[in-house]
Design a protein around this motif. Sequence first.
Motif, PDB file in Angstrom:
ATOM      1  N   HIS A 188       0.858  -1.189   0.000  1.00 41.38           N
ATOM      2  CA  HIS A 188       0.000   0.000   0.000  1.00 41.38           C
ATOM      3  C   HIS A 188       0.892   1.236   0.000  1.00 41.38           C
ATOM      4  CE1 HIS A 188      -3.510  -2.490   1.303  1.00 41.38           C
ATOM      5  NE2 HIS A 188      -2.554  -3.190   1.897  1.00 41.38           N
ATOM      6  N   VAL A 189       0.622   2.169  -0.897  1.00 44.59           N
ATOM      7  CA  VAL A 189       1.346   3.441  -0.903  1.00 44.59           C
ATOM      8  C   VAL A 189       0.624   4.387   0.044  1.00 44.59           C
ATOM      9  CG1 VAL A 189       2.173   5.395  -2.261  1.00 44.59           C
ATOM     10  CG2 VAL A 189       2.152   3.097  -3.263  1.00 44.59           C
ATOM     11  N   THR A 190       1.280   4.727   1.150  1.00 40.65           N
ATOM     12  CA  THR A 190       0.692   5.662   2.108  1.00 40.65           C
ATOM     13  C   THR A 190       1.528   6.951   2.077  1.00 40.65           C
ATOM     14  OG1 THR A 190       1.911   4.599   3.941  1.00 40.65           O
ATOM     15  CG2 THR A 190      -0.353   3.844   3.501  1.00 40.65           C
ATOM     16  N   ALA A 191       2.150   7.317   3.184  1.00 35.62           N
ATOM     17  CA  ALA A 191       2.976   8.524   3.231  1.00 35.62           C
ATOM     18  C   ALA A 191       3.876   8.434   4.457  1.00 35.62           C
ATOM     19  CB  ALA A 191       2.114   9.784   3.290  1.00 35.62           C
ATOM     20  N   ASP A 192       4.891   9.286   4.502  1.00 33.57           N
ATOM     21  CA  ASP A 192       5.807   9.296   5.638  1.00 33.57           C
ATOM     22  C   ASP A 192       5.009   9.406   6.947  1.00 33.57           C
ATOM     23  OD1 ASP A 192       7.607  10.735   7.722  1.00 33.57           O
ATOM     24  OD2 ASP A 192       9.019  10.109   6.170  1.00 33.57           O
ATOM     25  N   PRO A 193       5.368   8.607   7.967  1.00 40.71           N
ATOM     26  CA  PRO A 193       4.598   8.623   9.220  1.00 40.71           C
ATOM     27  C   PRO A 193       4.431  10.008   9.832  1.00 40.71           C
ATOM     28  CG  PRO A 193       6.207   6.836   9.252  1.00 40.71           C
ATOM     29  CD  PRO A 193       6.482   7.643   8.019  1.00 40.71           C
ATOM     30  N   VAL A 194       5.446  10.866   9.691  1.00 35.88           N
ATOM     31  CA  VAL A 194       5.397  12.183  10.335  1.00 35.88           C
ATOM     32  C   VAL A 194       4.254  13.032   9.784  1.00 35.88           C
ATOM     33  CG1 VAL A 194       6.731  14.286  10.841  1.00 35.88           C
ATOM     34  CG2 VAL A 194       7.865  12.062  10.827  1.00 35.88           C
ATOM     35  N   LEU A 195       3.845  12.753   8.554  1.00 32.98           N
ATOM     36  CA  LEU A 195       2.754  13.524   7.953  1.00 32.98           C
ATOM     37  C   LEU A 195       1.405  13.233   8.615  1.00 32.98           C
ATOM     38  CD1 LEU A 195       3.954  13.197   4.279  1.00 32.98           C
ATOM     39  CD2 LEU A 195       3.671  15.358   5.513  1.00 32.98           C
ATOM     40  N   ALA A 196       1.358  12.205   9.476  1.00 35.59           N
ATOM     41  CA  ALA A 196       0.127  11.936  10.231  1.00 35.59           C
ATOM     42  C   ALA A 196       0.026  12.814  11.469  1.00 35.59           C
ATOM     43  CB  ALA A 196       0.070  10.469  10.650  1.00 35.59           C
ATOM     44  N   MET A 197       1.105  13.504  11.817  1.00 33.45           N
ATOM     45  CA  MET A 197       1.099  14.328  13.025  1.00 33.45           C
ATOM     46  C   MET A 197       0.268  15.584  12.816  1.00 33.45           C
ATOM     47  SD  MET A 197       5.015  13.937  14.430  1.00 33.45           S
ATOM     48  CE  MET A 197       4.583  14.212  16.155  1.00 33.45           C
ATOM     49  N   HIS A 198      -0.245  16.100  13.917  1.00 36.35           N
ATOM     50  CA  HIS A 198      -1.017  17.334  13.877  1.00 36.35           C
ATOM     51  C   HIS A 198      -0.082  18.515  14.132  1.00 36.35           C
ATOM     52  CE1 HIS A 198      -4.709  14.982  13.869  1.00 36.35           C
ATOM     53  NE2 HIS A 198      -4.218  14.284  14.885  1.00 36.35           N
ATOM     54  N   PRO A 199      -0.381  19.686  13.557  1.00 38.48           N
ATOM     55  CA  PRO A 199       0.427  20.871  13.883  1.00 38.48           C
ATOM     56  C   PRO A 199       0.436  21.107  15.389  1.00 38.48           C
ATOM     57  CG  PRO A 199      -1.049  21.321  12.040  1.00 38.48           C
ATOM     58  CD  PRO A 199      -1.446  19.982  12.592  1.00 38.48           C
ATOM     59  N   VAL A 200       1.548  21.623  15.900  1.00 37.46           N
ATOM     60  CA  VAL A 200       1.693  21.837  17.340  1.00 37.46           C
ATOM     61  C   VAL A 200       1.660  23.335  17.653  1.00 37.46           C
ATOM     62  CG1 VAL A 200       3.049  19.729  17.569  1.00 37.46           C
ATOM     63  CG2 VAL A 200       4.224  21.922  17.279  1.00 37.46           C
ATOM     64  N   ASP A 201       1.540  23.644  18.935  1.00 35.91           N
ATOM     65  CA  ASP A 201       1.525  25.029  19.402  1.00 35.91           C
ATOM     66  C   ASP A 201       2.872  25.694  19.085  1.00 35.91           C
ATOM     67  OD1 ASP A 201       1.276  27.408  20.743  1.00 35.91           O
ATOM     68  OD2 ASP A 201       0.763  26.537  22.676  1.00 35.91           O
ATOM     69  N   ARG A 202       2.827  26.880  18.509  1.00 39.41           N
ATOM     70  CA  ARG A 202       4.053  27.584  18.130  1.00 39.41           C
ATOM     71  C   ARG A 202       4.743  28.283  19.303  1.00 39.41           C
ATOM     72  NH1 ARG A 202       0.884  27.414  13.684  1.00 39.41           N
ATOM     73  NH2 ARG A 202       1.895  27.248  11.637  1.00 39.41           N
ATOM     74  N   GLU A 203       4.098  28.336  20.457  1.00 35.28           N
ATOM     75  CA  GLU A 203       4.669  29.062  21.586  1.00 35.28           C
ATOM     76  C   GLU A 203       5.974  28.421  22.077  1.00 35.28           C
ATOM     77  OE1 GLU A 203       5.790  31.645  24.159  1.00 35.28           O
ATOM     78  OE2 GLU A 203       4.102  32.015  22.808  1.00 35.28           O
ATOM     79  N   ILE A 204       6.068  27.085  22.012  1.00 39.07           N
ATOM     80  CA  ILE A 204       7.305  26.405  22.436  1.00 39.07           C
ATOM     81  C   ILE A 204       8.482  26.898  21.603  1.00 39.07           C
ATOM     82  CG2 ILE A 204       8.460  24.158  22.652  1.00 39.07           C
ATOM     83  CD1 ILE A 204       5.586  22.928  22.781  1.00 39.07           C
ATOM     84  N   GLY A 205       8.270  26.976  20.301  1.00 39.58           N
ATOM     85  CA  GLY A 205       9.317  27.456  19.404  1.00 39.58           C
ATOM     86  C   GLY A 205       9.650  28.916  19.634  1.00 39.58           C
TER      87      GLY A 205
END
Length: 369
Positions: free
Chosen positions: A162-179
């Motif tokens: 099955h052609v899916t996608a890189d696992p990291v692309l399943a992650m949700h955007p995170v809060d920018r305050e840490i950065g």
Amino acid sequence: MSKVRQIVISGYYGFANAGDEAMLAAMIEALTELDPAMNIIVLSGNPADTRQRHGVESVYRLNYPEIIRVLANSDLLISGGGSLLQDVTSDRSLYYYLSIMMLAKKLNTPVMLYAQGIGPVRGRLAQAAMRYIGNMVDMITVRDEGSREELRRLKVTRPPVHVTADPVLAMHPVDREIGRAILRKHNLEGAAPLIGLSVREWKDWEHYKTVMAKAADAIVEQFGARVVFIPMQCPEDFAAAKKIVERTTREVHVLTEEYTTYELLSLVGNLDMLIGIRLHALIFAAVMHVPLAGISYDPKIDRFLECLGEQPVGTLKSITVETLIATVRELWAERQRPNRPWEERMNGLHEKAFRSAELALELIGKRQR
């Protein structure tokens, strides 16, 4: 009461490589979203770091008696993420990952290749080993069409692919305050645009380092932006960034600390643009909806950019200051306006990436019936 499901994950973990740690974090996030009670055990080069960083059980990757014990009591072995199955950087690692897969099969534990980037596999013995063991596994998901083509070339045909996608692309955007807090600590918070560079060493080549130094100077001069180098693997990326910075004439910045996956995602989310050689720096930018430009050193870069409908700015050998600055100029206008076709592709990739976790749970479900 239903039995707690247990999965063993094998990969390049515990070596301070932000991309691989991100893939592990993404797999854990997706799998536990589907089954919060799941027990995950990771084979790692540094089990203490993996336990602390990801909150899961971990076994040293060369402790074969312990690996046999956990595999024998597990519902699935995941050979997870990244470019594990290739013999360009090392053929020893290829045989290691194949040996773990073979061990699981001998113990009657199902094996799944999870969103792998396959190849290149060039050696005759390596190709034979891939063909033999690859056709034993129970399920394969790959992160791009190029990887499926490589499997066809290797004559790995038996399990479903099955052609899916890189696992990291399943992650949700995170809060920018840490950065923002990290940037504030390094006096990099402010009104001026911030452009991130993610670089790596490659075969001691010099051309691309000179180009990136001149491009960094041009970005500061022409766009009034600040330039910051963001490490993805420590300490290798620090050294590569230092070699480039030594060739600059304008002030640029290098972050010299090691960051977690979520800190890096948040950092990248605060950029106005990212120019990257490292694959997962580019993927972080995509997850955080930051304009990006990729420079290719490996087919995996081209394959990922193709999934976004993009092309690399050039290769490490062919890149020029002119083409790089021209790309920055094109992306400059995109910083403040939505790119709907790109956003739609990203939503599709997110769903594809999550599909790997769903297929893993389906495979376990078939075994338990």
